[in-house]
Design an enzyme around this catalytic site. Structure first.
Site, PDB file in Angstrom:
ATOM      1  N   THR A  33       0.403 -32.135   0.312  1.00  0.00           N
ATOM      2  CA  THR A  33       0.171 -32.826   1.592  1.00  0.00           C
ATOM      3  C   THR A  33      -1.309 -32.780   1.959  1.00  0.00           C
ATOM      4  O   THR A  33      -1.889 -33.791   2.390  1.00  0.00           O
ATOM      5  CB  THR A  33       1.012 -32.168   2.709  1.00  0.00           C
ATOM      6  OG1 THR A  33       2.380 -32.163   2.285  1.00  0.00           O
ATOM      7  CG2 THR A  33       0.889 -32.911   4.015  1.00  0.00           C
TER       8      THR A  33
ATOM      9  N   SER B 170       9.482 -33.218  -5.910  1.00  0.00           N
ATOM     10  CA  SER B 170       9.982 -34.032  -7.041  1.00  0.00           C
ATOM     11  C   SER B 170      10.096 -33.179  -8.313  1.00  0.00           C
ATOM     12  O   SER B 170       9.353 -33.387  -9.266  1.00  0.00           O
ATOM     13  CB  SER B 170       9.108 -35.272  -7.253  1.00  0.00           C
ATOM     14  OG  SER B 170       7.733 -35.027  -7.130  1.00  0.00           O
TER      15      SER B 170
ATOM     16  N   ALA C 276       1.684 -25.871  -2.677  1.00  0.00           N
ATOM     17  CA  ALA C 276       0.663 -26.031  -3.724  1.00  0.00           C
ATOM     18  C   ALA C 276      -0.539 -26.819  -3.217  1.00  0.00           C
ATOM     19  O   ALA C 276      -1.656 -26.678  -3.725  1.00  0.00           O
ATOM     20  CB  ALA C 276       1.264 -26.705  -4.954  1.00  0.00           C
ATOM     21  N   GLY C 277      -0.313 -27.689  -2.221  1.00  0.00           N
ATOM     22  CA  GLY C 277      -1.426 -28.470  -1.662  1.00  0.00           C
ATOM     23  C   GLY C 277      -1.211 -29.978  -1.708  1.00  0.00           C
ATOM     24  O   GLY C 277      -2.145 -30.748  -1.468  1.00  0.00           O
TER      25      GLY C 277
HETATM   26  N1  LIG Z   1      15.495 -25.140  -0.999  1.00  0.00           N
HETATM   27  C1  LIG Z   1      14.296 -25.718  -0.812  1.00  0.00           C
HETATM   28  N2  LIG Z   1      13.495 -25.960  -1.887  1.00  0.00           N
HETATM   29  C2  LIG Z   1      12.296 -26.537  -1.699  1.00  0.00           C
HETATM   30  N3  LIG Z   1      11.796 -26.920  -0.490  1.00  0.00           N
HETATM   31  C3  LIG Z   1      12.560 -26.701   0.599  1.00  0.00           C
HETATM   32  C4  LIG Z   1      13.836 -26.087   0.486  1.00  0.00           C
HETATM   33  N4  LIG Z   1      14.381 -25.998   1.731  1.00  0.00           N
HETATM   34  C5  LIG Z   1      13.487 -26.526   2.590  1.00  0.00           C
HETATM   35  N5  LIG Z   1      12.386 -26.948   1.921  1.00  0.00           N
HETATM   36  C6  LIG Z   1      11.261 -27.666   2.568  1.00  0.00           C
HETATM   37  O1  LIG Z   1      11.411 -29.021   2.148  1.00  0.00           O
HETATM   38  C7  LIG Z   1      10.206 -29.516   1.602  1.00  0.00           C
HETATM   39  C8  LIG Z   1      10.436 -30.223   0.253  1.00  0.00           C
HETATM   40  O2  LIG Z   1      10.946 -31.487   0.464  1.00  0.00           O
HETATM   41  P1  LIG Z   1      10.779 -32.587  -0.665  1.00  0.00           P
HETATM   42  O3  LIG Z   1      11.395 -33.820  -0.107  1.00  0.00           O
HETATM   43  O4  LIG Z   1       9.359 -32.658  -1.077  1.00  0.00           O
HETATM   44  O5  LIG Z   1      11.656 -31.990  -1.868  1.00  0.00           O
HETATM   45  S1  LIG Z   1      12.260 -32.744  -3.142  1.00  0.00           S
HETATM   46  O6  LIG Z   1      11.156 -33.556  -3.712  1.00  0.00           O
HETATM   47  O7  LIG Z   1      13.372 -33.600  -2.701  1.00  0.00           O
HETATM   48  O8  LIG Z   1      12.703 -31.677  -4.060  1.00  0.00           O
HETATM   49  C9  LIG Z   1       9.289 -28.340   1.388  1.00  0.00           C
HETATM   50  O9  LIG Z   1       8.083 -28.789   1.917  1.00  0.00           O
HETATM   51  P2  LIG Z   1       6.656 -28.645   1.192  1.00  0.00           P
HETATM   52  O10 LIG Z   1       6.241 -27.249   1.511  1.00  0.00           O
HETATM   53  O11 LIG Z   1       5.808 -29.657   1.918  1.00  0.00           O
HETATM   54  O12 LIG Z   1       6.760 -28.943  -0.263  1.00  0.00           O
HETATM   55  C10 LIG Z   1       9.888 -27.203   2.208  1.00  0.00           C
HETATM   56  O13 LIG Z   1       9.183 -27.082   3.421  1.00  0.00           O
HETATM   57  N1  LIG Z   2      -8.103 -25.771  -2.833  1.00  0.00           N
HETATM   58  C1  LIG Z   2      -7.081 -26.102  -2.030  1.00  0.00           C
HETATM   59  N2  LIG Z   2      -6.530 -27.339  -2.107  1.00  0.00           N
HETATM   60  C2  LIG Z   2      -5.483 -27.668  -1.305  1.00  0.00           C
HETATM   61  N3  LIG Z   2      -4.894 -26.823  -0.416  1.00  0.00           N
HETATM   62  C3  LIG Z   2      -5.405 -25.563  -0.314  1.00  0.00           C
HETATM   63  C4  LIG Z   2      -6.500 -25.152  -1.120  1.00  0.00           C
HETATM   64  N4  LIG Z   2      -6.783 -23.870  -0.828  1.00  0.00           N
HETATM   65  C5  LIG Z   2      -5.920 -23.490   0.130  1.00  0.00           C
HETATM   66  N5  LIG Z   2      -5.091 -24.494   0.458  1.00  0.00           N
HETATM   67  C6  LIG Z   2      -4.058 -24.409   1.503  1.00  0.00           C
HETATM   68  O1  LIG Z   2      -2.767 -24.424   0.906  1.00  0.00           O
HETATM   69  C7  LIG Z   2      -1.834 -24.978   1.812  1.00  0.00           C
HETATM   70  C8  LIG Z   2      -1.086 -26.105   1.112  1.00  0.00           C
HETATM   71  O2  LIG Z   2      -0.096 -26.599   1.991  1.00  0.00           O
HETATM   72  P1  LIG Z   2       0.467 -28.058   1.839  1.00  0.00           P
HETATM   73  O3  LIG Z   2      -0.638 -29.038   1.632  1.00  0.00           O
HETATM   74  O4  LIG Z   2       1.390 -28.304   3.001  1.00  0.00           O
HETATM   75  O5  LIG Z   2       1.293 -27.930   0.482  1.00  0.00           O
HETATM   76  P2  LIG Z   2       2.529 -28.776  -0.036  1.00  0.00           P
HETATM   77  O6  LIG Z   2       2.456 -30.143   0.605  1.00  0.00           O
HETATM   78  O7  LIG Z   2       2.346 -28.815  -1.526  1.00  0.00           O
HETATM   79  O8  LIG Z   2       3.750 -28.013   0.383  1.00  0.00           O
HETATM   80  C9  LIG Z   2      -2.613 -25.496   3.017  1.00  0.00           C
HETATM   81  O9  LIG Z   2      -2.510 -24.531   4.061  1.00  0.00           O
HETATM   82  C10 LIG Z   2      -4.043 -25.576   2.484  1.00  0.00           C
HETATM   83  O10 LIG Z   2      -4.991 -25.396   3.509  1.00  0.00           O
END
Ligand SMILES: Nc1ncnc2c1ncn2[C@@H]1O[C@H](COP(=O)(O)OS(=O)(=O)O)[C@@H](OP(=O)(O)O)[C@H]1O
Ligand SMILES: Nc1ncnc2c1ncn2[C@@H]1O[C@H](COP(=O)(O)OP(=O)(O)O)[C@@H](O)[C@H]1O
Length: 178
Positions: free
Chosen positions: A17, A84, A14-15
């Site tokens: 990080t 979360s 979703a964005g």
């Molecule tokens: N089953 C499952 N569901 C969701 N996410 C998964 C899963 N398995 C691995 N991943 C990877 O783990 C990242 C999420 O970790 P979090 O610590 O943010 O999760 S939580 O808050 O404890 O639910 C998440 O990273 P983000 O993309 O940065 O959100 C994923 O890359």
């Molecule tokens: N408007 C925007 N705001 C934030 N991220 C965006 C946006 N448009 C595209 N993105 C892209 O969406 C991705 C989000 O990844 P990330 O920040 O790792 O998400 P998350 O931490 O929620 O898993 C990145 O590749 C980022 O460049």
């Protein structure tokens, strides 16, 4: 002056990080003490070995919340980026923060599936990852977040401006001095 916990919650991709990193750079340049706790990174250290059951996710979030609140009590602006997914657990940890901003980082699932930065949605949709948030595991959106950022509608800069505005309203100095 106590710090602030800025808690970014939302689905993978979703964005969270991206926004936390941009805010971290800005606050650092504004002279603030700032720390970023990212779910992915915490899972390599403090939460190593935890999985994605409800119990393990809640343990992860409580650990992150504990550290975030300790740092915030000592004046640090703490940026948390973690899915979360459970509302009650987020509310529990944020109720302990000296000051807090809950930020819902949001985009429709079809946009996230299109972005699929890490290729996880494709795998989850093929059934290769069990309990994947938003696909085969729940996500409970905040009912009354301090900020709701639609990253499919706002540019990164627009989201950053809203974050800085919300921090300013809490009394945080966010201006970068020349
Ligand atoms: N089953 C499952 N569901 C969701 N996410 C998964 C899963 N398995 C691995 N991943 C990877 O783990 C990242 C999420 O970790 P979090 O610590 O943010 O999760 S939580 O808050 O404890 O639910 C998440 O990273 P983000 O993309 O940065 O959100 C994923 O890359
Ligand atoms: N408007 C925007 N705001 C934030 N991220 C965006 C946006 N448009 C595209 N993105 C892209 O969406 C991705 C989000 O990844 P990330 O920040 O790792 O998400 P998350 O931490 O929620 O898993 C990145 O590749 C980022 O460049």
């Amino acid at each position: 002056m106590s710090g602030v916990v800025v808690w970014f919650t939302g689905l993978s991709g979703a964005g969270k990080t991206t926004l936390a990193k941009a805010l971290e750079v800005h606050l650092y340049e504004a002279g603030q003490k700032v720390e970023h706790l990212d779910g992915d990174v915490v899972r390599e250290h403090l939460s190593k070995g935890l999985g994605f059951s409800r119990e393990d996710r809640d343990t992860n979030i409580r650990r992150i919340g504990f550290v975030a609140n300790l740092l915030a009590k000592h004046g640090v602006i703490v940026l948390v980026s973690a899915i979360s997914p459970y509302r009650a657990t987020r509310e529990e940890v944020l109720s302990q923060a000296p000051r807090k901003l809950e930020v819902f980082v949001d985009a429709p699932l079809e946009v996230l599936v299109q972005r699929d930065v890490k290729g996880l949605y494709a795998r989850a949709l093929r059934g290769e990852i069990a309990n994947f948030t938003g696909v085969s595991d729940p996500y409970e959106p905040p009912l009354n977040p301090d900020l709701h950022l639609r990253t499919d509608q706002l540019s990164l800069q627009e989201s950053l401006d809203r974050l800085l505005g919300a921090l300013e309203r809490l009394g945080v100095e966010v201006r970068v001095r020349a």
